[in-house]
Design a protein around this motif. Structure first.
Motif, PDB file in Angstrom:
ATOM      1  N   GLY A  11       9.638 -18.078  16.693  1.00 42.86           N
ATOM      2  CA  GLY A  11       8.832 -19.301  16.767  1.00 42.86           C
ATOM      3  C   GLY A  11       9.426 -20.373  15.868  1.00 42.86           C
ATOM      4  O   GLY A  11      10.533 -20.879  16.110  1.00 42.86           O
ATOM      5  N   PHE A  31      14.839 -11.454  16.450  1.00 40.02           N
ATOM      6  CA  PHE A  31      14.272 -10.809  17.633  1.00 40.02           C
ATOM      7  C   PHE A  31      12.998 -11.528  18.068  1.00 40.02           C
ATOM      8  O   PHE A  31      12.114 -11.788  17.240  1.00 40.02           O
ATOM      9  CB  PHE A  31      13.918  -9.353  17.314  1.00 40.02           C
ATOM     10  CG  PHE A  31      15.101  -8.552  16.845  1.00 40.02           C
ATOM     11  CD1 PHE A  31      15.957  -7.950  17.749  1.00 40.02           C
ATOM     12  CD2 PHE A  31      15.365  -8.418  15.482  1.00 40.02           C
ATOM     13  CE1 PHE A  31      17.060  -7.225  17.317  1.00 40.02           C
ATOM     14  CE2 PHE A  31      16.457  -7.698  15.032  1.00 40.02           C
ATOM     15  CZ  PHE A  31      17.317  -7.093  15.947  1.00 40.02           C
ATOM     16  N   TYR A  34       9.166 -12.532  23.603  1.00 42.53           N
ATOM     17  CA  TYR A  34       9.172 -13.122  24.953  1.00 42.53           C
ATOM     18  C   TYR A  34      10.571 -13.503  25.375  1.00 42.53           C
ATOM     19  O   TYR A  34      11.503 -13.506  24.560  1.00 42.53           O
ATOM     20  CB  TYR A  34       8.272 -14.370  24.980  1.00 42.53           C
ATOM     21  CG  TYR A  34       6.817 -14.014  24.837  1.00 42.53           C
ATOM     22  CD1 TYR A  34       6.106 -13.496  25.922  1.00 42.53           C
ATOM     23  CD2 TYR A  34       6.166 -14.142  23.631  1.00 42.53           C
ATOM     24  CE1 TYR A  34       4.774 -13.137  25.795  1.00 42.53           C
ATOM     25  CE2 TYR A  34       4.829 -13.787  23.495  1.00 42.53           C
ATOM     26  CZ  TYR A  34       4.144 -13.283  24.584  1.00 42.53           C
ATOM     27  OH  TYR A  34       2.833 -12.925  24.452  1.00 42.53           O
ATOM     28  N   ALA A 148       8.184 -12.741  10.979  1.00 37.34           N
ATOM     29  CA  ALA A 148       7.824 -14.136  11.279  1.00 37.34           C
ATOM     30  C   ALA A 148       7.129 -14.119  12.627  1.00 37.34           C
ATOM     31  O   ALA A 148       7.389 -14.962  13.481  1.00 37.34           O
ATOM     32  CB  ALA A 148       9.081 -15.000  11.298  1.00 37.34           C
ATOM     33  N   ARG A 154       2.574  -8.036  14.044  1.00 40.25           N
ATOM     34  CA  ARG A 154       2.668  -6.565  13.986  1.00 40.25           C
ATOM     35  C   ARG A 154       3.202  -6.153  12.611  1.00 40.25           C
ATOM     36  O   ARG A 154       2.771  -5.157  12.041  1.00 40.25           O
ATOM     37  CB  ARG A 154       3.604  -6.083  15.114  1.00 40.25           C
ATOM     38  CG  ARG A 154       3.853  -4.590  15.129  1.00 40.25           C
ATOM     39  CD  ARG A 154       2.635  -3.808  15.582  1.00 40.25           C
ATOM     40  NE  ARG A 154       2.811  -2.386  15.329  1.00 40.25           N
ATOM     41  CZ  ARG A 154       2.001  -1.626  14.581  1.00 40.25           C
ATOM     42  NH1 ARG A 154       0.927  -2.154  14.014  1.00 40.25           N
ATOM     43  NH2 ARG A 154       2.247  -0.354  14.396  1.00 40.25           N
ATOM     44  N   VAL A 279       6.166 -13.994   6.654  1.00 40.55           N
ATOM     45  CA  VAL A 279       6.252 -15.441   6.412  1.00 40.55           C
ATOM     46  C   VAL A 279       5.464 -16.183   7.493  1.00 40.55           C
ATOM     47  O   VAL A 279       5.186 -15.632   8.560  1.00 40.55           O
ATOM     48  CB  VAL A 279       7.720 -15.962   6.430  1.00 40.55           C
ATOM     49  CG1 VAL A 279       8.509 -15.450   5.250  1.00 40.55           C
ATOM     50  CG2 VAL A 279       8.413 -15.591   7.738  1.00 40.55           C
ATOM     51  N   ASP A 281       2.702 -18.031   9.856  1.00 41.69           N
ATOM     52  CA  ASP A 281       1.346 -17.671  10.288  1.00 41.69           C
ATOM     53  C   ASP A 281       1.043 -16.198  10.037  1.00 41.69           C
ATOM     54  O   ASP A 281      -0.124 -15.835   9.850  1.00 41.69           O
ATOM     55  CB  ASP A 281       1.176 -17.949  11.791  1.00 41.69           C
ATOM     56  CG  ASP A 281       0.801 -19.397  12.091  1.00 41.69           C
ATOM     57  OD1 ASP A 281       0.909 -20.235  11.184  1.00 41.69           O
ATOM     58  OD2 ASP A 281       0.408 -19.680  13.233  1.00 41.69           O
TER      59      ASP A 281
END
Ligand SMILES: Cc1cc2nc3c(=O)[nH]c(=O)nc-3n(C[C@H](O)[C@H](O)[C@H](O)COP(=O)(O)OP(=O)(O)OC[C@H]3O[C@@H](n4cnc5c(N)ncnc54)[C@H](O)[C@@H]3O)c2cc1C
Length: 385
Positions: A11, A31, A34, A148, A154, A279, A281
């Motif tokens: 993201g 990694f 999506y 991240a 997860r 890190v 959100d």
């Protein structure tokens, strides 16, 4: 041998952390769950001056200058169209998909290629490092792992199975990009309307497109059916008694974004273990009302890279948390307060209309939010632990 970090999530925090770690002399693999086609998902977001300055540390500020628009001014009005306050704070507003795409392209240009279709399912400390396991059955080995991976991280649960779940904020979010409508206002100014039943914000892009969002109240955590019920017609109806261009803007939107719920994470007690850390959100999601989610993710990335430059894990993770925790939790609390003011009820609205102009004038005069916007990170300064 160069230490290799596995970064989970492509993201904002992921690619920026990757570039920051490269600057700090580490090797990285990135990694993303999506495939690349999800880049266009979402509405738009604001990068505050502190986030833009954190990008500058990595020579990334110019990357976003070609995207979106400068939004240095905000005008707040009530349901009768009365102006309550004007705010001034430099920021840049961009389509979320454009920012994601630009960061990933720049990471690739700097030698970090995103590995798509890799959803982390497990990670374990093994001798000399960490092994990540993905949904497709493949694994990857590294010296450390950085989660991240956003709100539903997860990695957060792998580090601490008892980690708190995101908190429902009582507001939904939807929005879109309207065409062929001319609401009152100037390009680059953010207009915020306290509707009687729903908060609304819009911006006029210099090319004439109108970018907008709305926050219908949702005291209970919504079901999928509740979210699906937020149709353009239902939203237009929420503004039926209000002055302003909201109904015209919604009606002029070819594809309104499906509504989503908003959450935050006020305190995540454990950010790291011996070889893994979170890190963005994943560690401290904030209400969209803070306008700081992306900026905090970027700041985290730069600070974590500095700490890994100066220390080995787990000392590096402890230094990172020591530097970041107080600030990000303060931002999350501020975002919650901003959001709570969006659905105050009739009496609260009356009080708000009376005191908001005074409060915002004082905030501006005293620089009460300078702790948030004037924060700067310098690369060369050593991190102390
Ligand atoms: C769908 C969506 C829409 C949003 N729209 C807005 C908006 O319009 N305005 C705004 O201000 N903020 C918005 N936000 C919030 C804002 O984007 C975040 O504050 C900011 O992106 C934080 O960056 P991050 O990198 O920590 O998390 P994210 O940007 O959420 O990135 C996390 C990444 O990790 C990936 N991931 C998750 N789990 C795994 C896994 N197990 N394995 C591998 N990869 C994984 C995700 O696919 C994602 O690409 C939105 C967030 C989402 C998820």
């Amino acid at each position: 041998m160069t230490k290799q970090a596995l970064i989970i999530g492509g993201g904002i925090a992921g690619p920026v952390t990757a570039m920051a770690l490269r600057k700090a002399g580490l090797g990285v693999r990135l990694f993303e769950a999506y495939d690349r086609s999800s880049d266009g998902v979402g509405a738009f977001l604001t990068l505050a001056e502190n986030g833009l300055e954190a990008l500058r540390v990595l020579d990334l500020r110019d990357l976003v200058i070609g995207l979106g628009m400068d939004t240095p001014e905000g005008v707040i009005v009530n349901a009768k169209g009365r102006e309550l306050a004007v705010t001034r704070q430099p920021s840049r507003t961009l389509r979320r998909g454009d920012l994601y795409g630009a960061l990933r392209d720049e990471a690739a240009r700097r030698g970090v290629t995103v590995e798509y279709g890799k959803r982390l399912t497990e990670a374990a400390v093994v001798s000399g490092g960490v092994q990540a396991r993905f949904e497709d059955g493949t694994t990857a080995d590294g010296a450390l792992l950085i989660g991240a991976d956003g709100l539903r991280s997860r990695t957060r649960r792998i580090i601490d199975p008892g980690a708190p779940r995101p908190r429902h904020l009582g507001l939904l979010n939807t929005g879109g990009f309207a065409e062929g409508v001319r609401p009152p206002g100037r390009p680059g100014v953010s207009y915020f309307v306290f509707g009687r039943q729903c908060f609304f914000g819009y911006l006029i892009h210099p090319d004439g497109e109108v970018w907008w969002f709305a926050n219908p109240a949702s005291p209970k955590e919504p079901t999928a059916a509740d979210l699906a019920a937020v149709t353009p017609a239902a939203l237009i109806d929420l503004f039926r008694d209000d002055e302003g261009p909201m109904r015209d803007i919604i009606a002029a939107t070819p594809r309104m974004l499906p509504a989503w719920n908003t959450y935050d994470l006020p305190t995540v007690p454990t950010w790291s273990n011996s070889h893994m850390v979170i890190v963005g959100d994943a560690a401290h999601a904030t209400s969209p009302s803070s306008g700081q989610g992306a900026s905090m993710a970027i700041e985290d990335a730069v600070v974590l890279a500095k700490c890994l430059r100066d220390h080995e894990p787990p000392e590096a993770f402890a230094a990172y948390e020591h530097i970041r925790r107080g600030r990000v939790e303060r931002v999350v609390a501020q975002g919650k307060r901003n959001g709570d003011g969006k659905a105050p009820g009739p009496f609260g609205a009356l009080v708000r209309d009376l005191i908001l102009p005074v409060v915002l004038r004082q905030v501006a005069r005293r620089g009460a939010l300078s702790w948030m916007y004037d924060h700067r990170i310098t690369w060369d300064e050593a991190t102390i632990h």
